[in-house]
Design a protein around this motif. Structure first.
Motif, PDB file in Angstrom:
ATOM      1  N   SER A 196       0.843  -1.218   0.000  1.00  0.00           N
ATOM      2  CA  SER A 196       0.000   0.000   0.000  1.00  0.00           C
ATOM      3  C   SER A 196       0.868   1.254   0.000  1.00  0.00           C
ATOM      4  O   SER A 196       0.560   2.242  -0.670  1.00  0.00           O
ATOM      5  N   ILE A 197       1.946   1.240   0.763  1.00  0.00           N
ATOM      6  CA  ILE A 197       2.875   2.374   0.762  1.00  0.00           C
ATOM      7  C   ILE A 197       3.481   2.558  -0.621  1.00  0.00           C
ATOM      8  O   ILE A 197       3.593   3.663  -1.136  1.00  0.00           O
ATOM      9  N   GLU A 198       3.825   1.413  -1.198  1.00  0.00           N
ATOM     10  CA  GLU A 198       4.421   1.446  -2.541  1.00  0.00           C
ATOM     11  C   GLU A 198       3.495   2.190  -3.520  1.00  0.00           C
ATOM     12  O   GLU A 198       3.925   3.042  -4.277  1.00  0.00           O
ATOM     13  N   GLU A 199       2.232   1.809  -3.386  1.00  0.00           N
ATOM     14  CA  GLU A 199       1.240   2.446  -4.272  1.00  0.00           C
ATOM     15  C   GLU A 199       1.235   3.961  -4.102  1.00  0.00           C
ATOM     16  O   GLU A 199       1.224   4.707  -5.045  1.00  0.00           O
ATOM     17  N   GLN A 200       1.214   4.386  -2.845  1.00  0.00           N
ATOM     18  CA  GLN A 200       1.153   5.825  -2.559  1.00  0.00           C
ATOM     19  C   GLN A 200       2.406   6.538  -3.024  1.00  0.00           C
ATOM     20  O   GLN A 200       2.346   7.558  -3.704  1.00  0.00           O
ATOM     21  N   SER A 201       3.509   6.038  -2.661  1.00  0.00           N
ATOM     22  CA  SER A 201       4.751   6.772  -2.895  1.00  0.00           C
ATOM     23  C   SER A 201       5.127   6.827  -4.361  1.00  0.00           C
ATOM     24  O   SER A 201       5.838   7.722  -4.773  1.00  0.00           O
ATOM     25  N   SER A 202       4.575   5.906  -5.134  1.00  0.00           N
ATOM     26  CA  SER A 202       4.955   5.946  -6.542  1.00  0.00           C
ATOM     27  C   SER A 202       4.422   7.213  -7.212  1.00  0.00           C
ATOM     28  O   SER A 202       5.040   7.749  -8.099  1.00  0.00           O
ATOM     29  N   ALA A 203       3.218   7.765  -6.799  1.00  0.00           N
ATOM     30  CA  ALA A 203       2.687   8.976  -7.424  1.00  0.00           C
ATOM     31  C   ALA A 203       1.782   9.721  -6.469  1.00  0.00           C
ATOM     32  O   ALA A 203       0.585   9.472  -6.437  1.00  0.00           O
ATOM     33  N   ILE A 204       2.345  10.590  -5.665  1.00  0.00           N
ATOM     34  CA  ILE A 204       1.490  11.514  -4.918  1.00  0.00           C
ATOM     35  C   ILE A 204       1.342  12.729  -5.797  1.00  0.00           C
ATOM     36  O   ILE A 204       2.323  13.362  -6.185  1.00  0.00           O
ATOM     37  N   VAL A 205       0.082  13.018  -6.153  1.00  0.00           N
ATOM     38  CA  VAL A 205      -0.155  14.043  -7.165  1.00  0.00           C
ATOM     39  C   VAL A 205      -0.998  15.144  -6.545  1.00  0.00           C
ATOM     40  O   VAL A 205      -1.956  14.876  -5.840  1.00  0.00           O
ATOM     41  N   THR A 206      -0.601  16.378  -6.800  1.00  0.00           N
ATOM     42  CA  THR A 206      -1.416  17.507  -6.355  1.00  0.00           C
ATOM     43  C   THR A 206      -2.329  17.921  -7.505  1.00  0.00           C
ATOM     44  O   THR A 206      -1.875  18.025  -8.653  1.00  0.00           O
ATOM     45  N   THR A 207      -3.581  18.141  -7.201  1.00  0.00           N
ATOM     46  CA  THR A 207      -4.533  18.509  -8.245  1.00  0.00           C
ATOM     47  C   THR A 207      -5.042  19.929  -8.039  1.00  0.00           C
ATOM     48  O   THR A 207      -4.967  20.473  -6.940  1.00  0.00           O
ATOM     49  N   SER A 208      -5.556  20.484  -9.116  1.00  0.00           N
ATOM     50  CA  SER A 208      -6.071  21.855  -9.062  1.00  0.00           C
ATOM     51  C   SER A 208      -7.470  21.866  -8.454  1.00  0.00           C
ATOM     52  O   SER A 208      -8.244  20.937  -8.657  1.00  0.00           O
ATOM     53  N   GLU A 209      -7.768  22.928  -7.749  1.00  0.00           N
ATOM     54  CA  GLU A 209      -9.085  23.021  -7.103  1.00  0.00           C
ATOM     55  C   GLU A 209     -10.133  23.676  -7.995  1.00  0.00           C
ATOM     56  O   GLU A 209     -11.315  23.538  -7.770  1.00  0.00           O
ATOM     57  N   ALA A 210      -9.659  24.438  -8.982  1.00  0.00           N
ATOM     58  CA  ALA A 210     -10.636  25.154  -9.802  1.00  0.00           C
ATOM     59  C   ALA A 210     -10.143  25.260 -11.234  1.00  0.00           C
ATOM     60  O   ALA A 210      -8.991  24.960 -11.523  1.00  0.00           O
ATOM     61  N   ASP A 211     -11.038  25.702 -12.104  1.00  0.00           N
ATOM     62  CA  ASP A 211     -10.645  25.937 -13.489  1.00  0.00           C
ATOM     63  C   ASP A 211      -9.718  27.142 -13.552  1.00  0.00           C
ATOM     64  O   ASP A 211      -9.843  28.063 -12.743  1.00  0.00           O
ATOM     65  N   GLY A 212      -8.873  27.149 -14.540  1.00  0.00           N
ATOM     66  CA  GLY A 212      -8.012  28.308 -14.670  1.00  0.00           C
ATOM     67  C   GLY A 212      -6.914  28.097 -15.686  1.00  0.00           C
ATOM     68  O   GLY A 212      -6.950  27.162 -16.484  1.00  0.00           O
ATOM     69  N   VAL A 213      -5.974  28.986 -15.621  1.00  0.00           N
ATOM     70  CA  VAL A 213      -4.828  28.934 -16.522  1.00  0.00           C
ATOM     71  C   VAL A 213      -3.578  28.999 -15.656  1.00  0.00           C
ATOM     72  O   VAL A 213      -3.523  29.774 -14.703  1.00  0.00           O
ATOM     73  N   VAL A 214      -2.582  28.157 -15.991  1.00  0.00           N
ATOM     74  CA  VAL A 214      -1.325  28.188 -15.234  1.00  0.00           C
ATOM     75  C   VAL A 214      -0.613  29.475 -15.604  1.00  0.00           C
ATOM     76  O   VAL A 214      -0.263  29.685 -16.764  1.00  0.00           O
ATOM     77  N   LYS A 215      -0.444  30.305 -14.605  1.00  0.00           N
ATOM     78  CA  LYS A 215       0.153  31.600 -14.881  1.00  0.00           C
ATOM     79  C   LYS A 215       1.669  31.519 -14.759  1.00  0.00           C
ATOM     80  O   LYS A 215       2.406  32.081 -15.548  1.00  0.00           O
ATOM     81  N   ASN A 216       2.105  30.781 -13.747  1.00  0.00           N
ATOM     82  CA  ASN A 216       3.534  30.788 -13.462  1.00  0.00           C
ATOM     83  C   ASN A 216       3.950  29.467 -12.835  1.00  0.00           C
ATOM     84  O   ASN A 216       3.254  28.915 -12.002  1.00  0.00           O
ATOM     85  N   ILE A 217       5.090  28.933 -13.267  1.00  0.00           N
ATOM     86  CA  ILE A 217       5.657  27.735 -12.635  1.00  0.00           C
ATOM     87  C   ILE A 217       7.046  28.105 -12.160  1.00  0.00           C
ATOM     88  O   ILE A 217       7.840  28.667 -12.918  1.00  0.00           O
ATOM     89  N   ASN A 218       7.293  27.784 -10.901  1.00  0.00           N
ATOM     90  CA  ASN A 218       8.593  28.129 -10.348  1.00  0.00           C
ATOM     91  C   ASN A 218       9.501  26.904 -10.392  1.00  0.00           C
ATOM     92  O   ASN A 218       9.408  26.015  -9.561  1.00  0.00           O
ATOM     93  N   LYS A 219      10.376  26.872 -11.375  1.00  0.00           N
ATOM     94  CA  LYS A 219      11.231  25.692 -11.587  1.00  0.00           C
ATOM     95  C   LYS A 219      12.252  25.512 -10.476  1.00  0.00           C
ATOM     96  O   LYS A 219      12.769  24.415 -10.266  1.00  0.00           O
ATOM     97  N   ASN A 220      12.579  26.592  -9.772  1.00  0.00           N
ATOM     98  CA  ASN A 220      13.542  26.483  -8.671  1.00  0.00           C
ATOM     99  C   ASN A 220      12.898  25.961  -7.398  1.00  0.00           C
ATOM    100  O   ASN A 220      13.525  25.896  -6.359  1.00  0.00           O
ATOM    101  N   LEU A 221      11.617  25.653  -7.494  1.00  0.00           N
ATOM    102  CA  LEU A 221      10.841  25.130  -6.375  1.00  0.00           C
ATOM    103  C   LEU A 221      10.730  26.117  -5.217  1.00  0.00           C
ATOM    104  O   LEU A 221      10.550  25.735  -4.078  1.00  0.00           O
ATOM    105  N   ASN A 222      10.865  27.412  -5.543  1.00  0.00           N
ATOM    106  CA  ASN A 222      10.574  28.405  -4.509  1.00  0.00           C
ATOM    107  C   ASN A 222       9.067  28.599  -4.465  1.00  0.00           C
ATOM    108  O   ASN A 222       8.392  28.559  -5.490  1.00  0.00           O
ATOM    109  N   ASN A 223       8.573  28.809  -3.282  1.00  0.00           N
ATOM    110  CA  ASN A 223       7.118  28.942  -3.139  1.00  0.00           C
ATOM    111  C   ASN A 223       6.638  30.313  -3.567  1.00  0.00           C
ATOM    112  O   ASN A 223       7.344  31.287  -3.371  1.00  0.00           O
TER     113      ASN A 223
END
Lengths: 420, 220
Positions: A196-223
């Motif tokens: 069960s852990i294997e299943e989870q850890s292979s893909a924890i995915v964050t999903t969007s809460e609403a419709d929209g357009v991706v405005k900005n992605i921070n590749k440096n992983l800064n919040n």
């Protein structure tokens, strides 16, 4: 008397007469009847008066969501969207694994290894017991017992009868079988947990809460690592201090831009009660507001972010009220207008003022719709003065004469010929 | 001697004009000057009509009529004013000359010329009154050259107020000038001539006061 004296006497008499006359006309409480020359007049109209604020705004998305990611506890894997992608609610945004889960997995795996080791030990012991049992039945004298087995059995082989020993061994073997079974169950349980852990850890995915357009992605992983803006557009602008007194949330707006012919409609959605910049004495403080656009077909979707629009905020609107141009209202202690009465007089009428906007003044109390009102009188004329008006040729239409009876036509012509 | 009709000279240089007219054997430029007078009269009456002067009794219709109807009716009134601009000089020049021709022994043509000169003066008065009425917000009863204003303080009768407002400095001037001309032209007693002139003007004032008093609209 010579000619010169005559002329002088007549001149003086004339000047005296004219002076006296002018004094009598112009003095206060004069009895002299006046005829006011009314150049412009208007009728009280039933009108819609709209008070507005004229300002400017810019098209911006209604909302902006930021998505945050904790790099300390989690391991980032990859982004699943690109900048500019339009997404719907539930779309996957990025994958990650958590370090906490990894530790848990390692623990479980160790536990499993330990359990498996124990099972192996138990099996070996059972094997030993079985071989001893075999030798005991075939040749009890030669039977030698493993020391480890003897310790576990808690019986004295030298002294005990062979039957007692046998039954003891039987008991011990059952016990060990039980032990082995329980260990197997534990391994199974651990396996399940691990998978069960294997299943989870292979893909924890964050999903969007609403419709929209991706405005900005921070590749440096800064919040925030992803900013999403909604596809609904709003208009943002700011009000001056003066405008703030009139503006309220919920007021109707109309916006027009040079790009689109169609005017946008909407309402004020939010007004900041705190200025955009720190309040200051030197500057005119501006209070930001947001107006929501009423969706109206495809037009609104084509709105370009950043377009400038001219904004009209309707702060007050009164429909079907009696109104006159503001120039017709005069102030001398109390507001009043000059009404042209049915008897042919100019009369002063006090009024109670209502809404005033767009050059129109609502009359709450005073002359009613259809009454004729004098515009811009130059003098505060005597009440009950007669009035005359110049002809406005541009308003004379040939068709109008068909409405007059011949009797009326003759009457008006005779009025012009005979009356002074 | 040939007399050339010159209206302004007739007013400004009365002695010379009278002398020339008295000895005149033939008259020139009469038609041209007459046409010119009619034209001026038409213009002055039309301008007065444009400003609505004299339309006080009609103004109250503004509340009953639409804007277009009101303005259309005013154009009819203006047309009436223009017609008056033709009738008025006709009466004043030809009919009055006829009256004086009957009561004196002066040749008709000379009387016409005198009336033309005097009508020029009438027009000057009327022209002067237009800006006064418009700028001072007054009507003909408050003509500052007349006795009308004082009479409003003394009298109650509208008719007599109208009458007194007809009696103006200009009217006195016209009577004086007319007497000045006619007394030399006529062989008759000067007092008789003066009486005839005064009677004539009294009659015109009474008629004009009467026209102002009756409201034509009421009867038609």
């Amino acid at each position: 008397m010579s000619g010169k004296w005559k002329i002088a006497a007549v001149s003086i008499a004339s000047i005296v007469l004219i002076t006296v006359n002018i004094y009598l006309i112009e003095k206060k409480e004069s009895k002299v009847e006046r005829t006011v020359f009314v150049e412009n007049w208007t009728k009280v109209k039933k009108d819609t008066i709209t008070d507005t604020i004229q300002t400017k705004g810019v098209i911006k998305p209604v909302e902006e969501y930021d998505i945050y990611f904790d790099t300390k506890k989690n391991d980032f894997k990859k982004f699943l969207v690109k900048e500019g992608d339009s997404i719907t609610a539930g779309s996957s945004l990025f994958e990650y694994t958590t370090t906490e889960l990894d530790a848990l997995k390692a623990n479980l795996e160790a536990e499993k290894t330990a359990a498996e080791g124990e099972i192996a030990g138990v099996e070996e012991y059972i094997g030993k017991l079985r071989s001893y049992q075999g030798t005991l039945t075939s040749d009890p004298e030669k039977a030698s017992i493993d020391e480890s087995v003897e310790k576990n059995l808690n019986i004295d082989i030298t002294t005990g009868s062979s039957d007692l020993i046998k039954s003891n061994i039987e008991q011990e073997m059952y016990k060990q079988e039980l032990e082995k079974n329980s260990l197997n169950e534990k391994v199974k349980m651990l396996d399940a947990k691990l998978s069960s852990i294997e299943e989870q850890s292979s893909a924890i995915v964050t999903t969007s809460e609403a419709d929209g357009v991706v405005k900005n992605i921070n590749k440096n992983l800064n919040n925030p690592i992803i900013s999403i803006v909604s596809t609904n557009m709003a208009i943002e602008g700011d009000f001056s201090e003066e405008e703030m007194k009139k503006a309220e949330v919920g007021m109707t707006i109309k916006a027009s831009s040079s790009d689109s012919k169609k005017a946008l409609k909407g309402t004020i959605g939010r007004i900041h009660s705190y200025p955009a910049e720190e309040p200051s004495l030197k500057k005119d403080n501006r209070f930001p507001f947001q107006a929501l656009i009423e969706p109206e077909g495809e037009e609104t979707e084509l709105l370009l972010v950043g377009s400038k629009v001219n904004l009209t905020v309707i702060t007050n609107e009164k429909a079907g009220v009696p109104s006159v141009p503001i120039e017709a209202v005069h102030y001398q202690k109390q507001p009043h207008v000059y009404k042209l009465t049915k008897k042919g007089y100019v009369d002063k009428h006090y009024i109670t003022k209502g809404l005033k906007a767009e050059g129109k003044q609502e009359i709450i109390k005073g002359p009613s719709v259809g009454d004729v009102i004098l515009m811009e009188p130059n003098v505060a004329v005597k009440n009950h003065s007669y009035f005359i008006t110049p002809i406005q040729f541009e308003k004379v239409k040939a068709a109008t004469y068909k409405k007059f009876t011949s009797r009326e036509k003759v009457r008006y012509l005779l009025l012009g010929i005979l009356e002074k | 001697m040939v007399y050339q009709v010159r209206l302004l000279k007739g007013i400004l240089e009365p002695y010379r004009s009278r002398y020339q007219l008295q000895n005149a054997e033939a008259v020139t430029k009469l038609g041209v000057k007459l046409l010119f007078l009619y034209f001026l009269s038409l213009i002055v009456f039309a301008i007065g009509g444009y400003f609505g002067i004299g339309s006080e009794s009609f103004s109250k219709e503004i509340t009953k009529m639409s804007v277009n109807e009101f303005e259309a009716a005013k154009l009819l009134i203006l047309s009436g004013n223009i017609i008056t601009g033709i009738i008025d000089p006709s009466i004043y020049i030809f009919l009055a000359a006829l009256f004086f021709w009957i009561v004196t022994d002066i040749p008709y043509i000379k009387l016409v010329i005198v009336q033309m000169i005097l009508f020029g003066l009438q027009l000057v008065e009327k022209t002067l009154l237009i800006p006064l009425f418009v700028l001072m917000d007054i009507g003909s009863d408050a003509n500052p050259f007349s006795l009308g204003i004082i009479s409003q303080y003394v009298l109650r009768s509208d008719y007599f107020i109208h009458l007194f407002s007809e009696i103006t400095i200009f009217q006195f001037l016209i009577i004086a000038l007319q007497y000045f001309y006619l007394k030399e032209f006529s062989e008759r007693n000067n007092y008789l001539v003066l009486l005839m002139i005064v009677l004539f003007y009294l009659a015109t004032w009474f008629v004009k006061a009467f026209l102002a008093y009756i409201q034509v609209g009421v009867f038609v």
